[in-house]
Design a protein around this motif. Structure first.
Motif, PDB file in Angstrom:
ATOM      1  N   UNK A 147      22.534  56.446 -19.385  1.00 19.41           N
ATOM      2  CA  UNK A 147      21.865  57.595 -18.755  1.00 19.41           C
ATOM      3  C   UNK A 147      22.873  58.543 -18.084  1.00 19.41           C
ATOM      4  N   UNK A 148      24.051  58.001 -17.726  1.00 17.76           N
ATOM      5  CA  UNK A 148      25.052  58.837 -17.025  1.00 17.76           C
ATOM      6  C   UNK A 148      26.026  59.508 -18.011  1.00 17.76           C
ATOM      7  N   UNK A 149      25.744  59.374 -19.299  1.00 19.77           N
ATOM      8  CA  UNK A 149      26.673  59.898 -20.308  1.00 19.77           C
ATOM      9  C   UNK A 149      26.841  61.422 -20.188  1.00 19.77           C
ATOM     10  N   UNK A 150      28.088  61.864 -20.207  1.00 19.01           N
ATOM     11  CA  UNK A 150      28.392  63.295 -20.220  1.00 19.01           C
ATOM     12  C   UNK A 150      29.017  63.615 -21.578  1.00 19.01           C
ATOM     13  N   UNK A 151      28.518  64.679 -22.204  1.00 23.90           N
ATOM     14  CA  UNK A 151      29.099  65.084 -23.491  1.00 23.90           C
ATOM     15  C   UNK A 151      29.935  66.340 -23.295  1.00 23.90           C
ATOM     16  N   UNK A 155      29.593  56.128 -14.471  1.00 22.62           N
ATOM     17  CA  UNK A 155      29.063  54.961 -13.768  1.00 22.62           C
ATOM     18  C   UNK A 155      27.832  55.272 -12.944  1.00 22.62           C
ATOM     19  N   UNK A 156      27.504  56.559 -12.796  1.00 24.66           N
ATOM     20  CA  UNK A 156      26.337  56.904 -11.981  1.00 24.66           C
ATOM     21  C   UNK A 156      25.733  58.221 -12.458  1.00 24.66           C
ATOM     22  N   UNK A 157      24.393  58.213 -12.592  1.00 21.57           N
ATOM     23  CA  UNK A 157      23.695  59.418 -13.042  1.00 21.57           C
ATOM     24  C   UNK A 157      23.934  60.570 -12.066  1.00 21.57           C
ATOM     25  N   UNK A 158      23.886  60.262 -10.746  1.00 18.11           N
ATOM     26  CA  UNK A 158      24.050  61.305  -9.727  1.00 18.11           C
ATOM     27  C   UNK A 158      25.450  61.920  -9.814  1.00 18.11           C
ATOM     28  N   UNK A 159      26.450  61.060  -9.970  1.00 17.87           N
ATOM     29  CA  UNK A 159      27.827  61.588 -10.072  1.00 17.87           C
ATOM     30  C   UNK A 159      27.947  62.462 -11.324  1.00 17.87           C
ATOM     31  N   UNK A 160      27.383  61.990 -12.419  1.00 20.94           N
ATOM     32  CA  UNK A 160      27.465  62.770 -13.663  1.00 20.94           C
ATOM     33  C   UNK A 160      26.809  64.129 -13.489  1.00 20.94           C
ATOM     34  N   UNK A 161      25.657  64.155 -12.822  1.00 25.70           N
ATOM     35  CA  UNK A 161      24.970  65.432 -12.601  1.00 25.70           C
ATOM     36  C   UNK A 161      25.853  66.374 -11.790  1.00 25.70           C
TER      37      UNK A 161
END
Ligand code: PLP
Length: 396
Positions: A365-369, A314-320
């Protein structure tokens, strides 16, 4: 050095894949259990006029022949060809094209394939149509008499969309019989899907991934049932010199011996990781989950779900933060290795794609693989869980 492409059991039944990957016979003079590496560029001939089976390693080498015949059994193909990388395999296929030809390819395509097709469109006089190949009608709308190659991937990476390979193949073959349908099967490997069985012309794979399994070599494989196509592909390999080197052939042969057991474990782990993420209410893309919108289509073609999945926070920052907080999960591109990997496609493997194009292709953009390896599943889940908690993606 020859061995039979199939290994029939005494009853005539083919061995199961788990057996085929480990079983092979060769006519090595010392009956070596591990096929020798013929680390030689040239082979001496018996006389000036009689040419033996091998003369020059660019054209052929016994270690490569053994690998190719072994792969032919596993991929249920009349012929396979081993080349320097997955992209090399794609390059060999692209040499079947001539100026004026049209290619239909996916829009969630492997980045390297995208780059090669763009080069051909710019410099080779070839028209490339990028469509959502997971929608049969989108492919149909672009097929015409100039269509020379239809390139499919299923599942796609990282959006894990499923392409109806048999239906697309049947339509293309009925409309333009001379067009070639090629499938990049890297995401599932022969352990879970065999598109040659659906009538496609060429299956190719990056053997850098599951087939070799240890991220210690680059290799590619092409598989065909049509001998004429096989000869045309071999012509390019011999002409350009991209055949896989003897030592790499040997490493790949060694990797393939454990393919079945590695793939089975990685896939089992991936299923558990996917279920854990879904239980924590994250949006997960994995064909092993009933929630996958194309679950039935996937299982109509495949016998497994593979070991690559993606999810959103749900968030690019969280994903990072999740990616950086994980310890067991190495931050790396690629997949199919014994150890587990984590990445953010939009920041890494797919960063070269224009953000606008990424948005058009509905790539979050927040996708994590996650590329799941063969570690203990509870260690993998625990590590991911603490990373998610630390990053604020879920509550402890
Ligand atoms: C890695 C990969 C390739 C390219 O293979 P290399 O061995 O890296 O050249 C092609 N297609 C897919 C789906 C891949 O994952």
């Amino acid at each position: 050095m020859s061995l039979s492409p199939a290994s029939p059991t005494p009853s005539g039944r083919r061995y199961k894949l788990d057996t085929e990957v480990v079983y092979s016979e060769s006519s090595d003079q010392y009956r070596a259990s591990s096929v020798p590496i013929y680390q030689t560029a040239t082979f001496k001939q018996a006389s000036g006029t009689e040419m033996g089976e091998y003369d020059y390693t660019r054209s052929g080498n016994p270690t490569r022949t053994h690998l190719e015949r072994h792969l032919a059994k596993i991929m249920n193909a009349r012929r396979t060809l081993a080349v320097a990388s997955g992209m090399s395999a794609m390059d060999v296929i692209s040499r079947l094209l001539k100026p004026g030809d049209e290619v239909i390819a996916g829009d969630d395509l492997y980045g390297g394939t995208n780059r090669l097709l763009t080069y051909l469109a710019t410099n080779g006089g070839i028209t490339v149509h990028h469509v959502d190949t997971t929608k049969v009608d989108a492919v149909k709308s672009k097929v015409n008499s100039r269509t020379a190659l239809v390139l499919l991937e299923s599942p796609t990476n990282p959006l894990i969309k499923i392409c109806d390979i048999p239906t697309v193949t049947k339509f293309v073959k009925a409309t333009v019989p001379e067009a070639i349908v090629a499938v990049d099967n890297t995401m599932l490997s022969p352990m879970a899907q065999n598109p040659l069985d659906f009538g496609v012309d060429i299956v190719y794979e990056s053997a850098t991934k599951f087939l070799s399994g240890h991220h210690d070599i680059m290799a590619g494989v092409l598989a065909v049932n049509d001998e004429q196509i096989g000869d045309r592909l071999f012509f390019t390999i011999n002409a350009t010199g991209c055949g896989l080197a003897p030592f790499d052939c040997w490493l790949l042969l060694r990797g393939i011996k454990t393919l079945a057991i590695r793939f089975e474990k990685a896939q089992k782990n991936a299923q558990l990781v996917a279920e854990f993420l879904e239980e924590r209410s994250l949006k997960v893309r994995y064909p092993g989950l009933k929630s996958h919108p194309q679950y039935d289509l996937h299982w109509s073609m495949a016998t497994g779900a593979g070991a690559v999945l993606s999810f959103e926070t749900g968030s690019v920052e969280i994903s990072e933060r999740v990616v950086e907080s994980a310890r067991l999960w190495g931050i790396s591109v690629s997949f199919g290795c014994v150890n587990s990997l984590i990445s953010m496609p939009c920041k890494m493997s797919h960063a070269s794609i224009d953000p606008k194009v990424r948005a058009e292709r509905e790539m979050p953009e927040d996708l994590i693989r996650l590329c799941v390896g063969i570690e203990d599943a509870s260690d993998l889940v625990d590590d991911l869980k603490s990373a998610l908690v630390q990053a604020g993606a879920i509550k402890a």
